[in-house]
Design a protein around this motif. Structure first.
Motif, PDB file in Angstrom:
ATOM      1  N   ASN A  62       0.804  -1.227   0.000  1.00 32.84           N
ATOM      2  CA  ASN A  62       0.000   0.000   0.000  1.00 32.84           C
ATOM      3  C   ASN A  62       0.836   1.276   0.000  1.00 32.84           C
ATOM      4  OD1 ASN A  62      -2.461  -1.448   0.051  1.00 32.84           O
ATOM      5  ND2 ASN A  62      -2.259  -1.730   2.266  1.00 32.84           N
ATOM      6  N   LYS A  63       2.157   1.129  -0.073  1.00 32.88           N
ATOM      7  CA  LYS A  63       3.036   2.297  -0.032  1.00 32.88           C
ATOM      8  C   LYS A  63       3.895   2.421  -1.281  1.00 32.88           C
ATOM      9  CE  LYS A  63       2.450   4.524   3.905  1.00 32.88           C
ATOM     10  NZ  LYS A  63       2.219   5.977   3.978  1.00 32.88           N
ATOM     11  N   GLY A  64       4.628   1.363  -1.620  1.00 33.58           N
ATOM     12  CA  GLY A  64       5.498   1.430  -2.775  1.00 33.58           C
ATOM     13  C   GLY A  64       6.768   0.626  -2.573  1.00 33.58           C
ATOM     14  N   LEU A  65       7.824   1.111  -3.183  1.00 35.02           N
ATOM     15  CA  LEU A  65       9.109   0.417  -3.175  1.00 35.02           C
ATOM     16  C   LEU A  65      10.186   1.344  -2.629  1.00 35.02           C
ATOM     17  CD1 LEU A  65      10.975  -1.976  -4.179  1.00 35.02           C
ATOM     18  CD2 LEU A  65      11.127  -0.727  -6.339  1.00 35.02           C
ATOM     19  N   TRP A  66      10.944   0.834  -1.647  1.00 32.35           N
ATOM     20  CA  TRP A  66      12.077   1.563  -1.074  1.00 32.35           C
ATOM     21  C   TRP A  66      13.330   0.753  -1.356  1.00 32.35           C
ATOM     22  CZ3 TRP A  66      15.387   0.019   2.970  1.00 32.35           C
ATOM     23  CH2 TRP A  66      16.199   1.023   3.542  1.00 32.35           C
ATOM     24  N   TRP A  67      14.285   1.379  -2.036  1.00 28.01           N
ATOM     25  CA  TRP A  67      15.491   0.688  -2.489  1.00 28.01           C
ATOM     26  C   TRP A  67      16.685   1.467  -1.967  1.00 28.01           C
ATOM     27  CZ3 TRP A  67      16.167  -3.482  -6.048  1.00 28.01           C
ATOM     28  CH2 TRP A  67      17.454  -3.626  -6.569  1.00 28.01           C
ATOM     29  N   GLN A  68      17.458   0.856  -1.080  1.00 28.60           N
ATOM     30  CA  GLN A  68      18.598   1.562  -0.496  1.00 28.60           C
ATOM     31  C   GLN A  68      19.899   0.848  -0.850  1.00 28.60           C
ATOM     32  OE1 GLN A  68      19.646   1.637   3.824  1.00 28.60           O
ATOM     33  NE2 GLN A  68      19.275   3.849   3.624  1.00 28.60           N
ATOM     34  N   GLN A  69      20.653   1.456  -1.739  1.00 28.29           N
ATOM     35  CA  GLN A  69      21.991   0.947  -2.048  1.00 28.29           C
ATOM     36  C   GLN A  69      22.938   1.405  -0.942  1.00 28.29           C
ATOM     37  OE1 GLN A  69      23.798   1.315  -6.133  1.00 28.29           O
ATOM     38  NE2 GLN A  69      25.249   2.634  -5.036  1.00 28.29           N
ATOM     39  N   GLN A  70      23.676   0.458  -0.396  1.00 30.94           N
ATOM     40  CA  GLN A  70      24.610   0.775   0.681  1.00 30.94           C
ATOM     41  C   GLN A  70      26.062   0.764   0.219  1.00 30.94           C
ATOM     42  OE1 GLN A  70      23.287  -2.315   3.326  1.00 30.94           O
ATOM     43  NE2 GLN A  70      21.592  -1.107   4.128  1.00 30.94           N
ATOM     44  N   HIS A  71      26.366  -0.055  -0.770  1.00 33.68           N
ATOM     45  CA  HIS A  71      27.713  -0.172  -1.328  1.00 33.68           C
ATOM     46  C   HIS A  71      27.620  -0.165  -2.853  1.00 33.68           C
ATOM     47  CE1 HIS A  71      29.185  -1.258   2.681  1.00 33.68           C
ATOM     48  NE2 HIS A  71      28.199  -2.136   2.748  1.00 33.68           N
ATOM     49  N   PRO A  72      28.523   0.487  -3.568  1.00 34.98           N
ATOM     50  CA  PRO A  72      29.768   1.126  -3.108  1.00 34.98           C
ATOM     51  C   PRO A  72      29.578   2.536  -2.554  1.00 34.98           C
ATOM     52  CG  PRO A  72      29.608   1.291  -5.479  1.00 34.98           C
ATOM     53  CD  PRO A  72      28.429   0.472  -5.037  1.00 34.98           C
ATOM     54  N   PHE A  73      28.393   3.122  -2.702  1.00 36.88           N
ATOM     55  CA  PHE A  73      28.116   4.433  -2.120  1.00 36.88           C
ATOM     56  C   PHE A  73      26.631   4.476  -1.779  1.00 36.88           C
ATOM     57  CE2 PHE A  73      27.778   4.784  -6.729  1.00 36.88           C
ATOM     58  CZ  PHE A  73      26.508   5.322  -6.905  1.00 36.88           C
ATOM     59  N   PRO A  74      26.239   5.273  -0.777  1.00 35.89           N
ATOM     60  CA  PRO A  74      24.834   5.313  -0.367  1.00 35.89           C
ATOM     61  C   PRO A  74      23.952   6.035  -1.377  1.00 35.89           C
ATOM     62  CG  PRO A  74      26.120   6.872   0.918  1.00 35.89           C
ATOM     63  CD  PRO A  74      27.097   6.086   0.100  1.00 35.89           C
ATOM     64  N   MET A  75      22.847   5.399  -1.713  1.00 34.78           N
ATOM     65  CA  MET A  75      21.855   5.987  -2.625  1.00 34.78           C
ATOM     66  C   MET A  75      20.512   5.327  -2.339  1.00 34.78           C
ATOM     67  SD  MET A  75      19.885   5.551  -5.567  1.00 34.78           S
ATOM     68  CE  MET A  75      20.607   4.214  -6.513  1.00 34.78           C
ATOM     69  N   GLN A 196       7.669   3.494   7.818  1.00 36.83           N
ATOM     70  CA  GLN A 196       6.682   4.428   7.271  1.00 36.83           C
ATOM     71  C   GLN A 196       7.319   5.759   6.926  1.00 36.83           C
ATOM     72  OE1 GLN A 196       3.257   4.804   9.822  1.00 36.83           O
ATOM     73  NE2 GLN A 196       2.972   2.586   9.988  1.00 36.83           N
ATOM     74  N   GLN A 197       8.295   6.200   7.722  1.00 37.83           N
ATOM     75  CA  GLN A 197       8.958   7.479   7.465  1.00 37.83           C
ATOM     76  C   GLN A 197       9.768   7.468   6.186  1.00 37.83           C
ATOM     77  OE1 GLN A 197       8.202  10.200   9.384  1.00 37.83           O
ATOM     78  NE2 GLN A 197       6.781   8.648  10.142  1.00 37.83           N
ATOM     79  N   ARG A 198      10.145   6.282   5.700  1.00 41.20           N
ATOM     80  CA  ARG A 198      10.916   6.198   4.456  1.00 41.20           C
ATOM     81  C   ARG A 198      10.095   6.661   3.244  1.00 41.20           C
ATOM     82  NH1 ARG A 198      13.314   0.072   5.369  1.00 41.20           N
ATOM     83  NH2 ARG A 198      14.519   0.527   7.261  1.00 41.20           N
ATOM     84  N   PHE A 199       8.775   6.614   3.391  1.00 44.72           N
ATOM     85  CA  PHE A 199       7.905   7.014   2.270  1.00 44.72           C
ATOM     86  C   PHE A 199       7.353   8.417   2.460  1.00 44.72           C
ATOM     87  CE2 PHE A 199       7.855   2.396   2.339  1.00 44.72           C
ATOM     88  CZ  PHE A 199       8.032   2.083   0.990  1.00 44.72           C
ATOM     89  N   ALA A 200       7.803   9.128   3.487  1.00 47.14           N
ATOM     90  CA  ALA A 200       7.341  10.493   3.750  1.00 47.14           C
ATOM     91  C   ALA A 200       8.320  11.487   3.149  1.00 47.14           C
ATOM     92  CB  ALA A 200       7.203  10.718   5.258  1.00 47.14           C
ATOM     93  N   PHE A 201       7.964  12.057   1.999  1.00 50.60           N
ATOM     94  CA  PHE A 201       8.825  13.063   1.360  1.00 50.60           C
ATOM     95  C   PHE A 201       7.965  14.014   0.539  1.00 50.60           C
ATOM     96  CE2 PHE A 201       8.677   9.328  -1.360  1.00 50.60           C
ATOM     97  CZ  PHE A 201       8.313   9.858  -2.575  1.00 50.60           C
TER      98      PHE A 201
END
Length: 201
Positions: A62-75, A196-201
């Motif tokens: 019900n929110k979406g997709l959160w994708w966090q690259q940690q290596h080789p750099f944060p994105m 939940q805060q990851r989708f608050a922007f």
């Protein structure tokens, strides 16, 4: 006669238990939240060594997709029904909407459809070849039929069981990207406050 009956019963049993794409879609639809780790390898034509990245992914129905690259750099990349936000390190989010960049948002929609095995979106954009690989495993090979996808990719291959385990992208430039997922975690079935805060922007 008994052997023939036994073989027939075995065949019927195997046929009845064969996995279909609709089975996969139903399984994915029942998963309200899935968390996993990912490893990505990109083999770019003309480069001797592949590029590697890794991190965490969160798929919330019900929110979406959160994708966090940690290596080789944060994105971090966040996709929902209305926005796509990219966050590089501690920088402010770069937000794209369907109105500001329709083509980019089409990829947003497609990416979520891949993770959710959305039959309607897949049928609209690809011809598909689904294979039951036995032991609960399956493979889906997608061939793009709509622009701009057919100008970018030759095939997109998905593999999994009750979760999506692998995505392979073959593009028309000769590049290849493989993303593998592990440590799938469906619990808790609801997002935590921090998630939940990851989708608050």
């Amino acid at each position: 006669m008994n052997k023939i009956i036994l073989i027939a019963l075995l065949f019927i049993s195997c046929t009845a238990s064969a996995i279909t794409l609709d089975d996969v879609r139903s399984t994915f639809a029942s998963q309200s939240v899935v968390r996993a780790k990912f490893q990505q390898e990109r083999q770019i034509s003309g480069m001797a060594q592949p590029l590697h990245s890794s991190g965490e992914v969160l798929i919330a129905k019900n929110k979406g997709l959160w994708w966090q690259q940690q290596h080789p750099f944060p994105m971090t990349l966040v996709l929902d029904d209305r926005h796509m936000a990219q966050i590089m390190g501690s920088q402010a989010p770069q937000v794209i909407t369907a109105d500001s960049n329709p083509q980019m948002f089409q990829f947003n929609h497609l990416l979520r459809a891949l993770f959710e095995a959305d039959r309607k979106v897949l049928d609209e954009n690809f011809t598909s070849a689904f294979t039951d690989q036995g032991n609960g495993k399956w493979q889906l090979v997608l061939t793009p039929v709509t622009t701009p996808l057919d100008k970018l990719f030759s095939t997109i291959t998905l593999q999994g069981d009750k979760y999506l385990n692998r995505i392979a992208l073959n593009d028309l430039q000769g590049d290849f990207t493989e993303i593998t997922f592990s440590d799938h975690r469906p619990e808790p079935r609801k997002l935590t406050h921090e998630e939940q805060q990851r989708f608050a922007f």
